[in-house]
Design an enzyme around this catalytic site. Sequence first.
Site, PDB file in Angstrom:
ATOM      1  N   ASP A  72       0.842  -1.192   0.000  1.00  0.00           N
ATOM      2  CA  ASP A  72       0.000   0.000   0.000  1.00  0.00           C
ATOM      3  C   ASP A  72       0.880   1.245   0.000  1.00  0.00           C
ATOM      4  OD1 ASP A  72      -2.509  -1.164  -0.006  1.00  0.00           O
ATOM      5  OD2 ASP A  72      -2.634  -1.284   2.174  1.00  0.00           O
ATOM      6  N   MET A  73       0.497   2.225  -0.806  1.00  0.00           N
ATOM      7  CA  MET A  73       1.225   3.489  -0.789  1.00  0.00           C
ATOM      8  C   MET A  73       0.694   4.342   0.354  1.00  0.00           C
ATOM      9  SD  MET A  73       3.774   4.901  -2.259  1.00  0.00           S
ATOM     10  CE  MET A  73       3.967   4.165  -3.893  1.00  0.00           C
ATOM     11  N   ARG A 113      -2.157  -1.009  -8.321  1.00  0.00           N
ATOM     12  CA  ARG A 113      -3.487  -0.479  -8.009  1.00  0.00           C
ATOM     13  C   ARG A 113      -3.434   1.044  -8.148  1.00  0.00           C
ATOM     14  NH1 ARG A 113      -4.288  -1.170  -2.136  1.00  0.00           N
ATOM     15  NH2 ARG A 113      -4.911  -3.325  -2.523  1.00  0.00           N
ATOM     16  N   GLY A 157      -6.286   8.746  -3.853  1.00  0.00           N
ATOM     17  CA  GLY A 157      -5.446   9.229  -2.757  1.00  0.00           C
ATOM     18  C   GLY A 157      -6.301   9.702  -1.601  1.00  0.00           C
ATOM     19  N   ALA A 158      -5.930   9.286  -0.384  1.00  0.00           N
ATOM     20  CA  ALA A 158      -6.770   9.569   0.780  1.00  0.00           C
ATOM     21  C   ALA A 158      -6.053  10.320   1.892  1.00  0.00           C
ATOM     22  CB  ALA A 158      -7.330   8.259   1.342  1.00  0.00           C
ATOM     23  N   ARG A 168     -10.028   8.101   7.295  1.00  0.00           N
ATOM     24  CA  ARG A 168      -9.869   8.391   5.862  1.00  0.00           C
ATOM     25  C   ARG A 168     -11.126   8.015   5.090  1.00  0.00           C
ATOM     26  NH1 ARG A 168      -4.432   6.746   7.015  1.00  0.00           N
ATOM     27  NH2 ARG A 168      -4.743   4.628   6.248  1.00  0.00           N
TER      28      ARG A 168
END
Length: 317
Positions: free
Chosen positions: A144-145, A194, A198-199, A298
């Site tokens: 995950d970024m 993926r 953006g959160a 988020r």
Amino acid sequence: MSLARTFVLKTSSLPLVERMVRRSFLFRPLVRRFIAGDTLEEAIKASEALLAKGLRISLDYLGENTRSEQEALDAKATYIQMLERIAQVPVVRDYNANPVGPEPLNISIKLTQCGLDQGEAFAEKNYRDVLEVAKGFHNFVRIDMESSDYTDRTMAMIGRVRPDYPNTGTVLQSYLYRTPKDVEQVIEWQARTRIVKGAYLEPPSVAYPEKEKVDEAYVQQAKELLLRGYYPAIATQDEKIIRELNAFVAENKIDKSRFEYQMLYGIRRDLQDSLVAEGYNVRIYVPFGDSWYPYFTRRLAERPANAFFILKAMFKG
């Protein structure tokens, strides 16, 4: 980024607000809507119900920014336990007997949970250990970024690790100005990627603040990945964008087996089911664990009306 979303993210970061949210019964139904449970077994149970509907799963053990090496080692042990438990799921056992195509149930992990704040070499060792176990189970691990502070280090580490472990990929966030360059990089790597909007709360110096520009960037980057990427994951609940991309797929004769949509647990179940009925691959991101607060806020920030309604009720008593 909308003022309402910014307000929710900033307010939710206050310790007083976190304590109120964790203790208030008013939030429990929403938490359970977005979070599959506190334990791995609860997450497996939720995942099996979704698998039975023809959906695929990515399990996420919630947590980020470990404060010590021991916390990171504990997280690694949980990741490995997840992979071992996933291998026992009947649908996964059937897949492993003939592992062709995308796996039914994989995992998503965070490098800060692997100990990135404690050191890059330490985190990379933990990451590689998880990938080695996943490789033995014919499984896939997605990184995950996280916030933009970690993007360079995340991309660099994946670049180092992928030659040894092609069973890993990452996430790109379309609201970051840098993402077109990163799209080209993952296409060159042929890494499973993926794409999300953006959160995280990012400054306008690194990310588009306007929703319209984020949406425009997202669609363009998704199309590039659909045309040239390797089994991209198009992560969105935005039905308008999905319909536009479906039309793009049809126009460009892109086979539905070459990509998947990804959606969040508990959100737009009707859309999940309709996409499966139309023959698209759909994977649900299923989070679990007791460190749910950052993820939960988020999700609330994506629908600020939910947060405002509950906060109003809380302060009324």
